[in-house]
Design a protein around this motif. Structure first.
Motif, PDB file in Angstrom:
ATOM      1  N   ARG A 170      22.014  79.127   3.480  1.00 21.46           N
ATOM      2  CA  ARG A 170      21.575  77.817   2.978  1.00 21.46           C
ATOM      3  C   ARG A 170      21.500  77.776   1.457  1.00 21.46           C
ATOM      4  O   ARG A 170      21.421  76.706   0.865  1.00 21.46           O
ATOM      5  CB  ARG A 170      20.241  77.424   3.600  1.00 21.46           C
ATOM      6  CG  ARG A 170      20.353  77.191   5.101  1.00 21.46           C
ATOM      7  CD  ARG A 170      19.280  76.282   5.657  1.00 21.46           C
ATOM      8  NE  ARG A 170      19.552  75.947   7.047  1.00 21.46           N
ATOM      9  CZ  ARG A 170      20.357  74.985   7.454  1.00 21.46           C
ATOM     10  NH1 ARG A 170      20.979  74.239   6.547  1.00 21.46           N
ATOM     11  NH2 ARG A 170      20.556  74.745   8.737  1.00 21.46           N
ATOM     12  N   THR A 187      24.833  76.355  -1.329  1.00 26.50           N
ATOM     13  CA  THR A 187      25.128  75.038  -1.909  1.00 26.50           C
ATOM     14  C   THR A 187      25.258  75.085  -3.429  1.00 26.50           C
ATOM     15  O   THR A 187      25.750  74.138  -4.032  1.00 26.50           O
ATOM     16  CB  THR A 187      24.034  74.031  -1.522  1.00 26.50           C
ATOM     17  OG1 THR A 187      22.760  74.562  -1.858  1.00 26.50           O
ATOM     18  CG2 THR A 187      24.075  73.740  -0.023  1.00 26.50           C
ATOM     19  N   LYS A 242      32.439  73.882  -4.802  1.00 29.01           N
ATOM     20  CA  LYS A 242      33.145  73.268  -3.670  1.00 29.01           C
ATOM     21  C   LYS A 242      34.313  74.158  -3.211  1.00 29.01           C
ATOM     22  O   LYS A 242      34.898  74.897  -4.006  1.00 29.01           O
ATOM     23  CB  LYS A 242      33.680  71.895  -4.074  1.00 29.01           C
ATOM     24  CG  LYS A 242      32.597  70.919  -4.535  1.00 29.01           C
ATOM     25  CD  LYS A 242      31.721  70.457  -3.376  1.00 29.01           C
ATOM     26  CE  LYS A 242      30.747  69.374  -3.836  1.00 29.01           C
ATOM     27  NZ  LYS A 242      29.907  68.876  -2.719  1.00 29.01           N
ATOM     28  N   ASP A 266      25.551  71.283   8.031  1.00 29.12           N
ATOM     29  CA  ASP A 266      25.120  70.509   6.859  1.00 29.12           C
ATOM     30  C   ASP A 266      25.396  71.252   5.560  1.00 29.12           C
ATOM     31  O   ASP A 266      25.717  70.637   4.533  1.00 29.12           O
ATOM     32  CB  ASP A 266      23.639  70.143   6.961  1.00 29.12           C
ATOM     33  CG  ASP A 266      22.743  71.364   7.056  1.00 29.12           C
ATOM     34  OD1 ASP A 266      23.033  72.270   7.868  1.00 29.12           O
ATOM     35  OD2 ASP A 266      21.734  71.420   6.318  1.00 29.12           O
ATOM     36  N   VAL A 267      25.309  72.585   5.598  1.00 27.66           N
ATOM     37  CA  VAL A 267      25.618  73.385   4.414  1.00 27.66           C
ATOM     38  C   VAL A 267      27.112  73.286   4.111  1.00 27.66           C
ATOM     39  O   VAL A 267      27.516  73.083   2.962  1.00 27.66           O
ATOM     40  CB  VAL A 267      25.214  74.861   4.620  1.00 27.66           C
ATOM     41  CG1 VAL A 267      25.560  75.688   3.378  1.00 27.66           C
ATOM     42  CG2 VAL A 267      23.732  74.967   4.938  1.00 27.66           C
ATOM     43  N   TYR A 321      29.086  70.899   4.891  1.00 24.98           N
ATOM     44  CA  TYR A 321      29.355  69.538   4.416  1.00 24.98           C
ATOM     45  C   TYR A 321      29.078  69.414   2.910  1.00 24.98           C
ATOM     46  O   TYR A 321      29.856  68.783   2.179  1.00 24.98           O
ATOM     47  CB  TYR A 321      28.486  68.552   5.191  1.00 24.98           C
ATOM     48  CG  TYR A 321      28.610  67.120   4.740  1.00 24.98           C
ATOM     49  CD1 TYR A 321      29.745  66.374   5.012  1.00 24.98           C
ATOM     50  CD2 TYR A 321      27.575  66.507   4.028  1.00 24.98           C
ATOM     51  CE1 TYR A 321      29.858  65.050   4.590  1.00 24.98           C
ATOM     52  CE2 TYR A 321      27.670  65.191   3.609  1.00 24.98           C
ATOM     53  CZ  TYR A 321      28.818  64.469   3.888  1.00 24.98           C
ATOM     54  OH  TYR A 321      28.917  63.168   3.474  1.00 24.98           O
ATOM     55  N   LYS A 322      28.012  70.042   2.457  1.00 27.45           N
ATOM     56  CA  LYS A 322      27.626  69.938   1.046  1.00 27.45           C
ATOM     57  C   LYS A 322      28.584  70.661   0.108  1.00 27.45           C
ATOM     58  O   LYS A 322      28.699  70.299  -1.065  1.00 27.45           O
ATOM     59  CB  LYS A 322      26.210  70.476   0.862  1.00 27.45           C
ATOM     60  CG  LYS A 322      25.140  69.609   1.497  1.00 27.45           C
ATOM     61  CD  LYS A 322      23.769  70.266   1.418  1.00 27.45           C
ATOM     62  CE  LYS A 322      22.712  69.437   2.129  1.00 27.45           C
ATOM     63  NZ  LYS A 322      21.384  70.105   2.162  1.00 27.45           N
ATOM     64  N   VAL A 323      29.265  71.683   0.617  1.00 26.53           N
ATOM     65  CA  VAL A 323      30.126  72.468  -0.276  1.00 26.53           C
ATOM     66  C   VAL A 323      31.622  72.219  -0.019  1.00 26.53           C
ATOM     67  O   VAL A 323      32.470  72.863  -0.639  1.00 26.53           O
ATOM     68  CB  VAL A 323      29.830  73.980  -0.155  1.00 26.53           C
ATOM     69  CG1 VAL A 323      28.394  74.268  -0.559  1.00 26.53           C
ATOM     70  CG2 VAL A 323      30.120  74.496   1.237  1.00 26.53           C
TER      71      VAL A 323
END
Length: 252
Positions: A162, A165, A169, A186-187, A189-191
């Motif tokens: 986690r 992030t 990218k 979700d992690v 998705y953020k990167v």
């Protein structure tokens, strides 16, 4: 039985009932002269490091080996880190998908077998970033980078996933923790860069993998993003009536 190592030195990991242990040990000693230690699997993967519970039942107490696989080397101790020689074909399969200049994130990276396989197969990869919470695994990963002369291509971080992030990218994200990788979507998705490819591994008890598909879609819904499933592929048998599966997906 799994054998980890090389012709010079290997460790066998067996999963047999107590009454068959002696026969199994004698058979391995007779057939596989390069096996110097035998570990008995006591249970499934457990704890924060998701390592199989095992104990030494025969041979050398030094269970550190150098495993040879498709032209690269992996140093590790199967008593202290998770590693599956059965996933060699899957690592080869994924490594062939990597394109030049891609930046790749490997979550739950262990001793870096995916990263090493990728860097060897695609020398023009931009960068491979590995994240694992097990310090021992990350230390072995660092040794494996040097062992395969891949300094500058692979970076290893001993972090909770986690925390990834903050690493920028990525064009491609690997999530090879079948028991719970979907919980970390979700992690990813953020990167993820736009149109990034995610290779997510999971466990399914259904032949159409619909149970895992539901978990993935429910996770995406909970965190407020949408996904497109590009491909589903059975990787291996995980347990009786359970399969290890890879979902290739993209955020949309």
């Amino acid at each position: 039985m799994d054998i980890v190592g090389s012709k010079e030195k290997a460790v066998a990991i067996i999963d047999v009932p107590e009454e068959k242990i002696e026969d199994a040990v004698n058979e391995i000693k007779k057939r596989y002269k390069h096996v110097k230690s035998i570990l008995l699997k006591l249970g499934g993967r457990e704890g924060i490091y998701r390592i199989y519970s095992t104990k030494l039942i025969w041979g050398d107490s030094n269970t550190e080996v150098i495993h040879k696989e498709y032209g690269y080397l992996l140093k590790l101790d199967p008593l202290r880190v998770y590693f599956s020689p059965r996933e060699a074909e899957e690592r080869k399969r994924i490594s062939k998908l990597i394109k030049p200049n891609e930046r790749v994130l490997v979550m739950f990276s262990g001793v870096a077998p995916f990263a090493i396989a990728i860097a060897k197969a695609q020398p023009k990869v931009s960068e491979i970033v590995c994240v694992d919470i097990n310090l021992t695994a990350v230390q072995y990963a660092e040794e494996n980078v040097k062992l395969n002369k891949l300094e500058g291509k692979i970076k290893n971080y001993c972090w909770d996933v986690r925390e990834a992030t903050g690493l920028g990218k990525f064009d491609r994200i690997l999530m090879p923790l079948p028991e719970s990788a979907y919980q970390f979507l979700d992690v990813a998705y953020k990167v993820a860069k736009p149109k990034a490819i995610v290779h997510l591994y999971g466990i399914s008890e259904k032949s159409d993998f619909s149970d895992l598909k539901e978990k993935i879609e429910e996770t995406a819904k909970r965190f407020g993003f949408k996904i497109k499933i590009l491909k589903k592929q059975k990787v291996s048998e995980y347990a009786p009536y359970k399969w290890k599966v890879r979902f290739d997906l993209m955020f949309i």
